[in-house]
Design an enzyme around this catalytic site. Structure first.
Site, PDB file in Angstrom:
ATOM      1  N   GLY A  26       0.840  -1.190   0.000  1.00 38.61           N
ATOM      2  CA  GLY A  26       0.000   0.000   0.000  1.00 38.61           C
ATOM      3  C   GLY A  26       0.877   1.242   0.000  1.00 38.61           C
ATOM      4  O   GLY A  26       2.121   1.148   0.037  1.00 38.61           O
ATOM      5  N   ASN A  27       0.264   2.387  -0.086  1.00 37.77           N
ATOM      6  CA  ASN A  27       1.019   3.644  -0.061  1.00 37.77           C
ATOM      7  C   ASN A  27       0.077   4.815   0.183  1.00 37.77           C
ATOM      8  O   ASN A  27      -1.136   4.694  -0.013  1.00 37.77           O
ATOM      9  CB  ASN A  27       1.847   3.834  -1.348  1.00 37.77           C
ATOM     10  CG  ASN A  27       1.166   3.221  -2.541  1.00 37.77           C
ATOM     11  OD1 ASN A  27       0.160   3.732  -3.012  1.00 37.77           O
ATOM     12  ND2 ASN A  27       1.678   2.080  -3.011  1.00 37.77           N
ATOM     13  N   SER A  70       7.332   5.281  -3.391  1.00 44.82           N
ATOM     14  CA  SER A  70       6.503   4.091  -3.596  1.00 44.82           C
ATOM     15  C   SER A  70       6.497   3.704  -5.072  1.00 44.82           C
ATOM     16  O   SER A  70       6.438   4.570  -5.944  1.00 44.82           O
ATOM     17  CB  SER A  70       5.075   4.406  -3.157  1.00 44.82           C
ATOM     18  OG  SER A  70       4.183   3.484  -3.745  1.00 44.82           O
ATOM     19  N   SER A  71       6.527   2.400  -5.340  1.00 40.46           N
ATOM     20  CA  SER A  71       6.533   1.940  -6.742  1.00 40.46           C
ATOM     21  C   SER A  71       5.239   2.320  -7.453  1.00 40.46           C
ATOM     22  O   SER A  71       5.162   2.266  -8.673  1.00 40.46           O
ATOM     23  CB  SER A  71       6.724   0.423  -6.791  1.00 40.46           C
ATOM     24  OG  SER A  71       5.679  -0.194  -6.073  1.00 40.46           O
ATOM     25  N   GLU A  72       4.251   2.721  -6.681  1.00 33.44           N
ATOM     26  CA  GLU A  72       2.958   3.106  -7.271  1.00 33.44           C
ATOM     27  C   GLU A  72       2.841   4.637  -7.380  1.00 33.44           C
ATOM     28  O   GLU A  72       1.729   5.165  -7.479  1.00 33.44           O
ATOM     29  CB  GLU A  72       1.841   2.524  -6.407  1.00 33.44           C
ATOM     30  CG  GLU A  72       0.637   2.003  -7.138  1.00 33.44           C
ATOM     31  CD  GLU A  72       0.912   0.878  -8.120  1.00 33.44           C
ATOM     32  OE1 GLU A  72       1.208   1.182  -9.288  1.00 33.44           O
ATOM     33  OE2 GLU A  72       0.822  -0.298  -7.709  1.00 33.44           O
ATOM     34  N   HIS A  91      -3.807   4.140  -0.839  1.00 36.77           N
ATOM     35  CA  HIS A  91      -3.962   2.942  -1.671  1.00 36.77           C
ATOM     36  C   HIS A  91      -3.722   1.716  -0.794  1.00 36.77           C
ATOM     37  O   HIS A  91      -2.655   1.582  -0.199  1.00 36.77           O
ATOM     38  CB  HIS A  91      -2.968   2.996  -2.836  1.00 36.77           C
ATOM     39  CG  HIS A  91      -2.819   1.690  -3.545  1.00 36.77           C
ATOM     40  ND1 HIS A  91      -3.883   0.959  -4.014  1.00 36.77           N
ATOM     41  CD2 HIS A  91      -1.713   0.962  -3.849  1.00 36.77           C
ATOM     42  CE1 HIS A  91      -3.442  -0.146  -4.583  1.00 36.77           C
ATOM     43  NE2 HIS A  91      -2.119  -0.169  -4.486  1.00 36.77           N
ATOM     44  N   HIS A  93      -4.558  -2.745  -0.038  1.00 38.70           N
ATOM     45  CA  HIS A  93      -4.725  -4.055  -0.692  1.00 38.70           C
ATOM     46  C   HIS A  93      -5.742  -4.862   0.112  1.00 38.70           C
ATOM     47  O   HIS A  93      -5.492  -6.013   0.450  1.00 38.70           O
ATOM     48  CB  HIS A  93      -3.393  -4.808  -0.729  1.00 38.70           C
ATOM     49  CG  HIS A  93      -2.389  -4.212  -1.660  1.00 38.70           C
ATOM     50  ND1 HIS A  93      -1.116  -4.686  -1.789  1.00 38.70           N
ATOM     51  CD2 HIS A  93      -2.478  -3.173  -2.530  1.00 38.70           C
ATOM     52  CE1 HIS A  93      -0.447  -3.979  -2.697  1.00 38.70           C
ATOM     53  NE2 HIS A  93      -1.255  -3.045  -3.140  1.00 38.70           N
ATOM     54  N   HIS A 158      -6.068  -6.319  -7.199  1.00 41.65           N
ATOM     55  CA  HIS A 158      -4.962  -5.531  -6.670  1.00 41.65           C
ATOM     56  C   HIS A 158      -5.329  -4.789  -5.376  1.00 41.65           C
ATOM     57  O   HIS A 158      -4.731  -5.038  -4.341  1.00 41.65           O
ATOM     58  CB  HIS A 158      -4.491  -4.555  -7.757  1.00 41.65           C
ATOM     59  CG  HIS A 158      -3.335  -3.720  -7.361  1.00 41.65           C
ATOM     60  ND1 HIS A 158      -2.588  -3.027  -8.257  1.00 41.65           N
ATOM     61  CD2 HIS A 158      -2.809  -3.439  -6.143  1.00 41.65           C
ATOM     62  CE1 HIS A 158      -1.634  -2.376  -7.622  1.00 41.65           C
ATOM     63  NE2 HIS A 158      -1.752  -2.608  -6.333  1.00 41.65           N
TER      64      HIS A 158
HETATM   65 ZN   LIG Z   1      -0.796  -1.742  -4.709  1.00 45.86          ZN
END
Ligand SMILES: [Zn+2]
Length: 190
Positions: A26-27, A70-72, A91, A93, A158
Protein backbone atom coordinates in the site's frame (compact mmCIF):
# COMPACT_ATOMS: atom_id res chain seq x y z
CA UNK A 1 -1.75 22.38 7.03
CA UNK A 2 -3.18 18.99 6.15
CA UNK A 3 -0.15 17.62 4.27
CA UNK A 4 2.54 17.13 6.90
CA UNK A 5 5.06 14.31 7.29
CA UNK A 6 3.65 13.43 10.68
CA UNK A 7 0.09 13.16 9.40
CA UNK A 8 1.18 11.14 6.39
CA UNK A 9 3.03 8.60 8.53
CA UNK A 10 0.17 8.45 11.06
CA UNK A 11 -2.27 7.71 8.23
CA UNK A 12 -0.04 4.97 6.81
CA UNK A 13 0.27 3.37 10.27
CA UNK A 14 -3.48 3.54 10.79
CA UNK A 15 -3.98 1.88 7.38
CA UNK A 16 -1.76 -1.00 8.53
CA UNK A 17 -3.40 -1.19 11.99
CA UNK A 18 -6.81 -1.46 10.34
CA UNK A 19 -5.58 -4.52 8.43
CA UNK A 20 -6.02 -2.85 5.05
CA UNK A 21 -2.43 -3.74 4.13
CA UNK A 22 0.31 -6.04 5.45
CA UNK A 23 3.94 -5.00 5.90
CA UNK A 24 5.05 -2.19 3.63
CA UNK A 25 2.37 -2.78 0.98
CA UNK A 26 0.00 0.00 0.00
CA UNK A 27 1.02 3.64 -0.06
CA UNK A 28 -0.11 7.09 1.03
CA UNK A 29 0.44 10.58 -0.35
CA UNK A 30 -0.80 14.13 0.02
CA UNK A 31 -0.50 17.20 -2.17
CA UNK A 32 0.33 20.68 -1.06
CA UNK A 33 0.52 23.42 -3.69
CA UNK A 34 2.95 22.13 -6.35
CA UNK A 35 4.40 19.18 -4.47
CA UNK A 36 3.41 15.63 -3.59
CA UNK A 37 4.65 14.02 -0.38
CA UNK A 38 4.61 10.21 -0.62
CA UNK A 39 5.63 7.16 1.38
CA UNK A 40 8.86 5.46 0.22
CA UNK A 41 9.03 1.98 -1.26
CA UNK A 42 9.65 -1.13 0.88
CA UNK A 43 9.79 0.40 4.33
CA UNK A 44 7.68 -0.75 7.28
CA UNK A 45 5.29 2.00 8.31
CA UNK A 46 6.16 1.59 11.98
CA UNK A 47 9.87 2.19 11.24
CA UNK A 48 9.14 5.20 9.04
CA UNK A 49 10.44 8.64 10.01
CA UNK A 50 9.66 12.02 8.41
CA UNK A 51 13.05 12.03 6.63
CA UNK A 52 12.14 8.75 4.87
CA UNK A 53 9.31 10.39 2.95
CA UNK A 54 9.85 11.46 -0.66
CA UNK A 55 8.86 14.76 -2.24
CA UNK A 56 7.81 14.76 -5.91
CA UNK A 57 6.71 17.47 -8.28
CA UNK A 58 3.30 17.15 -9.98
CA UNK A 59 4.90 15.21 -12.86
CA UNK A 60 6.43 12.60 -10.56
CA UNK A 61 10.00 13.94 -10.62
CA UNK A 62 11.80 13.51 -7.31
CA UNK A 63 12.57 16.82 -5.62
CA UNK A 64 13.79 15.60 -2.24
CA UNK A 65 14.36 12.45 -0.22
CA UNK A 66 17.09 9.82 0.10
CA UNK A 67 14.75 6.93 -0.59
CA UNK A 68 12.87 5.94 -3.70
CA UNK A 69 9.17 6.78 -3.79
CA UNK A 70 6.50 4.09 -3.60
CA UNK A 71 6.53 1.94 -6.74
CA UNK A 72 2.96 3.11 -7.27
CA UNK A 73 3.89 6.81 -7.44
CA UNK A 74 2.62 7.02 -11.05
CA UNK A 75 -0.85 6.15 -9.81
CA UNK A 76 -0.79 9.04 -7.34
CA UNK A 77 0.62 11.54 -9.88
CA UNK A 78 -2.00 10.59 -12.48
CA UNK A 79 -4.91 10.86 -10.04
CA UNK A 80 -3.81 14.28 -8.76
CA UNK A 81 -3.66 15.45 -12.38
CA UNK A 82 -7.16 14.11 -13.06
CA UNK A 83 -8.84 15.32 -9.90
CA UNK A 84 -8.45 18.87 -8.60
CA UNK A 85 -10.39 17.96 -5.49
CA UNK A 86 -7.92 15.25 -4.43
CA UNK A 87 -5.45 16.51 -1.87
CA UNK A 88 -4.69 13.09 -0.40
CA UNK A 89 -4.63 9.51 -1.72
CA UNK A 90 -4.54 6.22 0.18
CA UNK A 91 -3.96 2.94 -1.67
CA UNK A 92 -4.66 -0.34 0.14
CA UNK A 93 -4.73 -4.06 -0.69
CA UNK A 94 -7.77 -4.93 1.40
CA UNK A 95 -9.17 -8.45 1.37
CA UNK A 96 -12.85 -8.11 0.54
CA UNK A 97 -12.39 -5.51 -2.19
CA UNK A 98 -9.90 -7.84 -3.88
CA UNK A 99 -12.19 -10.84 -3.48
CA UNK A 100 -15.10 -8.89 -4.91
CA UNK A 101 -13.05 -7.84 -7.93
CA UNK A 102 -12.34 -11.50 -8.65
CA UNK A 103 -15.86 -12.77 -8.05
CA UNK A 104 -17.96 -10.28 -9.94
CA UNK A 105 -18.45 -9.67 -13.60
CA UNK A 106 -19.83 -6.16 -13.05
CA UNK A 107 -17.56 -3.16 -13.25
CA UNK A 108 -18.77 -1.36 -10.16
CA UNK A 109 -19.56 -1.81 -6.49
CA UNK A 110 -22.96 -0.19 -5.84
CA UNK A 111 -23.32 2.43 -3.11
CA UNK A 112 -24.79 -0.07 -0.67
CA UNK A 113 -24.77 1.97 2.49
CA UNK A 114 -25.66 5.47 3.54
CA UNK A 115 -22.02 6.10 4.43
CA UNK A 116 -21.02 5.14 0.89
CA UNK A 117 -23.54 7.52 -0.61
CA UNK A 118 -22.58 10.43 1.64
CA UNK A 119 -18.84 9.98 2.06
CA UNK A 120 -17.66 8.05 -1.00
CA UNK A 121 -20.16 9.88 -3.24
CA UNK A 122 -21.80 6.96 -4.94
CA UNK A 123 -20.85 3.65 -6.53
CA UNK A 124 -17.23 2.57 -6.78
CA UNK A 125 -15.93 1.64 -10.24
CA UNK A 126 -13.79 -1.48 -10.65
CA UNK A 127 -10.87 -0.89 -13.03
CA UNK A 128 -9.85 -3.90 -15.08
CA UNK A 129 -6.59 -5.59 -14.16
CA UNK A 130 -3.30 -3.90 -14.99
CA UNK A 131 0.15 -4.80 -13.66
CA UNK A 132 1.16 -3.11 -10.40
CA UNK A 133 3.48 -0.11 -10.64
CA UNK A 134 2.95 0.40 -14.37
CA UNK A 135 1.84 3.53 -16.21
CA UNK A 136 -1.09 1.57 -17.69
CA UNK A 137 -2.53 1.05 -14.20
CA UNK A 138 -2.09 4.75 -13.39
CA UNK A 139 -3.65 5.95 -16.65
CA UNK A 140 -6.61 3.61 -16.36
CA UNK A 141 -7.33 4.69 -12.78
CA UNK A 142 -7.01 8.38 -13.62
CA UNK A 143 -9.30 8.07 -16.65
CA UNK A 144 -12.02 6.45 -14.57
CA UNK A 145 -11.69 8.89 -11.67
CA UNK A 146 -11.76 11.83 -14.08
CA UNK A 147 -15.23 10.78 -15.19
CA UNK A 148 -16.72 10.15 -11.76
CA UNK A 149 -17.06 12.44 -8.75
CA UNK A 150 -16.59 9.44 -6.43
CA UNK A 151 -13.81 9.11 -3.90
CA UNK A 152 -13.16 5.40 -4.31
CA UNK A 153 -11.86 3.01 -6.93
CA UNK A 154 -11.22 -0.74 -6.88
CA UNK A 155 -8.26 -1.99 -8.93
CA UNK A 156 -9.13 -5.54 -10.03
CA UNK A 157 -7.01 -8.26 -8.32
CA UNK A 158 -4.96 -5.53 -6.67
CA UNK A 159 -6.61 -3.16 -4.20
CA UNK A 160 -8.44 0.03 -3.41
CA UNK A 161 -7.74 3.71 -4.00
CA UNK A 162 -9.39 6.29 -1.73
CA UNK A 163 -9.05 10.00 -2.24
CA UNK A 164 -10.13 13.06 -0.35
CA UNK A 165 -9.54 16.62 0.66
CA UNK A 166 -7.61 15.32 3.63
CA UNK A 167 -5.69 12.20 4.55
CA UNK A 168 -8.47 11.27 6.98
CA UNK A 169 -11.05 11.43 4.20
CA UNK A 170 -8.94 9.33 1.84
CA UNK A 171 -8.41 6.63 4.47
CA UNK A 172 -12.10 6.66 5.39
CA UNK A 173 -13.01 6.15 1.73
CA UNK A 174 -10.79 3.02 1.66
CA UNK A 175 -12.42 1.70 4.83
CA UNK A 176 -15.93 2.28 3.52
CA UNK A 177 -15.16 0.62 0.18
CA UNK A 178 -13.73 -2.40 2.01
CA UNK A 179 -16.81 -2.64 4.23
CA UNK A 180 -19.22 -2.32 1.30
CA UNK A 181 -17.27 -4.99 -0.61
CA UNK A 182 -17.63 -7.30 2.40
CA UNK A 183 -21.39 -6.63 2.56
CA UNK A 184 -21.73 -7.30 -1.15
CA UNK A 185 -19.89 -10.62 -0.87
CA UNK A 186 -22.04 -11.69 2.11
CA UNK A 187 -25.21 -10.73 0.26
CA UNK A 188 -24.12 -12.69 -2.83
CA UNK A 189 -23.84 -15.87 -0.73
CA UNK A 190 -27.50 -15.84 0.24
ZN1 LIG B 1 -0.80 -1.74 -4.71
Amino acid sequence: MCCTSEKLIATARRMAELGLVIGSFGNVSCRQDEIILITPTSLDYFQMKPEDLVTLDLFGKKLAGDREPSSEFRLHVAIYAARDDAQAIVHTHSTHALALSMSTSTNELPALTEEMEVLVKGPVPIASYAPAGKQQLADQAAQILFKTPGKGLILARHGVVGLGNTLEEALLACQLVEKAAQIQLLAQRR
